[in-house]
Motif scaffolding. Structure first.
Motif, PDB file in Angstrom:
ATOM      1  N   MET A 105       6.260  10.263  -1.011  1.00 30.30           N
ATOM      2  CA  MET A 105       4.959   9.675  -1.265  1.00 30.30           C
ATOM      3  C   MET A 105       3.876  10.740  -1.121  1.00 30.30           C
ATOM      4  O   MET A 105       4.150  11.858  -0.694  1.00 30.30           O
ATOM      5  CB  MET A 105       4.695   8.496  -0.325  1.00 30.30           C
ATOM      6  CG  MET A 105       4.857   8.809   1.152  1.00 30.30           C
ATOM      7  SD  MET A 105       4.776   7.345   2.247  1.00 30.30           S
ATOM      8  CE  MET A 105       3.081   6.843   2.049  1.00 30.30           C
ATOM      9  N   ASP A 106       2.671  10.388  -1.523  1.00 40.09           N
ATOM     10  CA  ASP A 106       1.529  11.307  -1.446  1.00 40.09           C
ATOM     11  C   ASP A 106       1.824  12.640  -2.138  1.00 40.09           C
ATOM     12  O   ASP A 106       1.601  13.713  -1.576  1.00 40.09           O
ATOM     13  CB  ASP A 106       1.128  11.545   0.014  1.00 40.09           C
ATOM     14  CG  ASP A 106       0.580  10.288   0.685  1.00 40.09           C
ATOM     15  OD1 ASP A 106       0.389   9.280  -0.032  1.00 40.09           O
ATOM     16  OD2 ASP A 106       0.356  10.305   1.893  1.00 40.09           O
ATOM     17  N   ASP A 142       0.832  -1.203   0.000  1.00 42.16           N
ATOM     18  CA  ASP A 142       0.000   0.000   0.000  1.00 42.16           C
ATOM     19  C   ASP A 142       0.865   1.251   0.000  1.00 42.16           C
ATOM     20  O   ASP A 142       0.602   2.211  -0.733  1.00 42.16           O
ATOM     21  CB  ASP A 142      -0.918   0.003   1.217  1.00 42.16           C
ATOM     22  CG  ASP A 142      -1.726   1.287   1.328  1.00 42.16           C
ATOM     23  OD1 ASP A 142      -2.539   1.552   0.422  1.00 42.16           O
ATOM     24  OD2 ASP A 142      -1.545   2.029   2.316  1.00 42.16           O
ATOM     25  N   ILE A 143       1.913   1.246   0.823  1.00 40.06           N
ATOM     26  CA  ILE A 143       2.826   2.393   0.862  1.00 40.06           C
ATOM     27  C   ILE A 143       3.500   2.574  -0.493  1.00 40.06           C
ATOM     28  O   ILE A 143       3.630   3.687  -0.996  1.00 40.06           O
ATOM     29  CB  ILE A 143       3.873   2.201   1.975  1.00 40.06           C
ATOM     30  CG1 ILE A 143       3.201   2.259   3.345  1.00 40.06           C
ATOM     31  CG2 ILE A 143       4.973   3.259   1.883  1.00 40.06           C
ATOM     32  CD1 ILE A 143       4.127   1.961   4.498  1.00 40.06           C
ATOM     33  N   ASN A 144       3.924   1.471  -1.096  1.00 37.40           N
ATOM     34  CA  ASN A 144       4.590   1.528  -2.391  1.00 37.40           C
ATOM     35  C   ASN A 144       3.700   2.156  -3.460  1.00 37.40           C
ATOM     36  O   ASN A 144       4.178   2.877  -4.342  1.00 37.40           O
ATOM     37  CB  ASN A 144       5.017   0.124  -2.818  1.00 37.40           C
ATOM     38  CG  ASN A 144       5.793   0.110  -4.112  1.00 37.40           C
ATOM     39  OD1 ASN A 144       6.833   0.741  -4.222  1.00 37.40           O
ATOM     40  ND2 ASN A 144       5.265  -0.598  -5.105  1.00 37.40           N
ATOM     41  N   SER A 145       2.392   1.908  -3.375  1.00 30.88           N
ATOM     42  CA  SER A 145       1.462   2.466  -4.360  1.00 30.88           C
ATOM     43  C   SER A 145       1.327   3.976  -4.230  1.00 30.88           C
ATOM     44  O   SER A 145       0.827   4.630  -5.145  1.00 30.88           O
ATOM     45  CB  SER A 145       0.087   1.810  -4.204  1.00 30.88           C
ATOM     46  OG  SER A 145      -0.541   2.202  -2.995  1.00 30.88           O
ATOM     47  N   ARG A 146       1.796   4.529  -3.122  1.00 30.82           N
ATOM     48  CA  ARG A 146       1.693   5.975  -2.878  1.00 30.82           C
ATOM     49  C   ARG A 146       2.990   6.711  -3.166  1.00 30.82           C
ATOM     50  O   ARG A 146       3.083   7.920  -2.977  1.00 30.82           O
ATOM     51  CB  ARG A 146       1.258   6.217  -1.430  1.00 30.82           C
ATOM     52  CG  ARG A 146      -0.138   5.694  -1.130  1.00 30.82           C
ATOM     53  CD  ARG A 146      -0.388   5.497   0.345  1.00 30.82           C
ATOM     54  NE  ARG A 146      -0.245   6.723   1.110  1.00 30.82           N
ATOM     55  CZ  ARG A 146      -0.329   6.764   2.455  1.00 30.82           C
ATOM     56  NH1 ARG A 146      -0.552   5.657   3.144  1.00 30.82           N
ATOM     57  NH2 ARG A 146      -0.200   7.916   3.087  1.00 30.82           N
ATOM     58  N   TYR A 147       4.025   5.995  -3.629  1.00 30.58           N
ATOM     59  CA  TYR A 147       5.305   6.630  -3.946  1.00 30.58           C
ATOM     60  C   TYR A 147       5.149   7.584  -5.123  1.00 30.58           C
ATOM     61  O   TYR A 147       4.407   7.323  -6.072  1.00 30.58           O
ATOM     62  CB  TYR A 147       6.366   5.602  -4.334  1.00 30.58           C
ATOM     63  CG  TYR A 147       6.900   4.753  -3.201  1.00 30.58           C
ATOM     64  CD1 TYR A 147       6.580   5.011  -1.876  1.00 30.58           C
ATOM     65  CD2 TYR A 147       7.728   3.677  -3.470  1.00 30.58           C
ATOM     66  CE1 TYR A 147       7.082   4.217  -0.859  1.00 30.58           C
ATOM     67  CE2 TYR A 147       8.231   2.877  -2.458  1.00 30.58           C
ATOM     68  CZ  TYR A 147       7.901   3.155  -1.152  1.00 30.58           C
ATOM     69  OH  TYR A 147       8.399   2.365  -0.153  1.00 30.58           O
TER      70      TYR A 147
END
Length: 266
Positions: free
Chosen positions: A82-83, A54-59
C-alpha cells in the motif's frame, strides 16, 4: 445431539461474531450447527478492521475475493502493498489484528541516501518490496522506522522486528542496541539509556549483566530480531519509533540486508 442445529441461523451468527477467527474455525469443526454458518460474510466482516475500506483504497493492487472469509485468510497469508509500495499490510490469522511492515526505503538509515559506498539499494527475489538496503560498510549504524499509532489495532500489544538477511561476508554485527519510543513522550537520550542489547548473528554472544536478544528465522526465509514492544491503547499516542543502532563501538560493519521494520501484534 448438536443443539446448535436447533438455533436460528441469525442467532448462531451472533454467537460466532462475538468470538475470534480461531474460535470460529474450531467451532465449525466440532459442531454442524456452527459449520452451517461459519462462512457467512456477516461473521467474517466483523473480523476485518473497522477501517478496512480506507486501507483497501491505499493498496497498490486492490484485493478482490469472492467472500469475506476468503478475503480474511488471503490478507493473513499474502501481505499486500500500500501507499505506493512503501508499506505492507496483513492480518494476524488468530486475532485479525493489523500487521504492518515499513519498507527499507521508508526507514531513516544514517548514510543510506546518496552514499553508495556505504549502502546500496538492490532488488531481492525474496522481498515483498521492490528494493532492499544492502550495507556495504559503515562504522556508525543507525536505522529508524516510524509509524502512526492511529493506524494500528487498538488495545493491542505490538512487538517490533527488524526483518533482514546476512550476506556471506557480513562483519561487525555481533552486538547492537535496540529501543522503542513514543516520539512525543520520550526523548532520544531516554530511549538510548534503556535500550536492549541484540545480536544480528545466530551464535551466542556473552555480555555481562544483560541478556542478548538473538534473531530467529521466519517462515518466509528472512530473519527477524526483536527491537522492542509497546501497548497501543486508543491509538492517540502519535508516532512510535523503532530503532536499531551501534553508535558507540565504531568498528567496521557490513553485510546486512534490510527488508524493513515490522509491527506485529503479540
Amino acid at each position: 445431539m448438536d443443539y446448535f442445529l436447533l438455533l436460528p441461523e441469525g442467532c448462531v451468527c451472533d454467537i460466532l461474531s462475538f468470538t475470534s477467527p480461531k474460535d470460529v474455525v474450531i467451532a465449525s469443526a466440532i459442531s454442524r450447527g456452527f459449520n452451517s454458518v461459519a462462512e457467512f460474510d456477516v461473521i467474517w466482516e466483523n473480523f476485518l478492521p473497522d477501517d478496512y475500506e480506507d486501507i483497501n483504497s491505499r493498496y497498490v493492487s486492490p484485493r478482490i475475493s469472492p467472500s469475506k472469509r476468503q478475503l480474511y485468510f488471503s490478507l493473513c497469508d499474502f501481505p499486500v502493498l500500500m501507499d505506493g509500495g512503501k508499506l505492507s499490510f496483513s492480518l494476524d490469522k488468530k486475532t485479525g489484528k493489523k500487521c504492518f511492515m515499513i519498507s527499507a526505503r521508508e526507514l531513516a538509515i544514517s548514510w543510506g541516501v546518496d552514499t553508495p559506498w556505504y549502502w546500496e539499494w538492490i532488488s531481492h527475489p525474496d522481498s515483498r518490496f521492490s528494493e532492499v538496503a544492502h550495507l556495504k560498510g559503515v562504522s556508525w549504524l543507525d536505522i529508524r522506522g516510524t509509524i502512526g499509532t492511529q493506524i494500528l489495532s487498538k488495545r493491542t500489544k505490538y512487538v517490533v522486528y527488524l526483518v533482514f538477511k546476512l550476506a556471506k561476508d557480513h562483519d561487525g554485527l555481533e552486538i547492537a542496541n535496540a529501543c522503542i519510543r513514543f516520539v512525543n513522550r520520550v526523548s532520544d537520550k531516554e530511549a538510548e539509556e534503556r535500550a536492549s542489547v541484540v545480536s544480528l548473528v545466530g551464535k551466542r554472544v556473552r555480555r555481562r549483566k544483560c541478556n542478548v536478544k538473538r534473531p530467529r528465522k521466519r517462515v518466509d526465509g528472512w530473519m527477524e530480531i526483536e527491537l522492542g514492544n509497546f501497548i497501543n491503547d486508543t491509538g492517540d499516542d502519535g508516532d512510535v519509533e523503532a530503532r536499531l543502532m551501534e553508535i558507540t563501538r565504531l568498528h567496521g560493519k557490513g553485510g546486512l540486508i534490510v527488508q524493513g521494520i515490522e509491527f506485529k501484534p503479540e
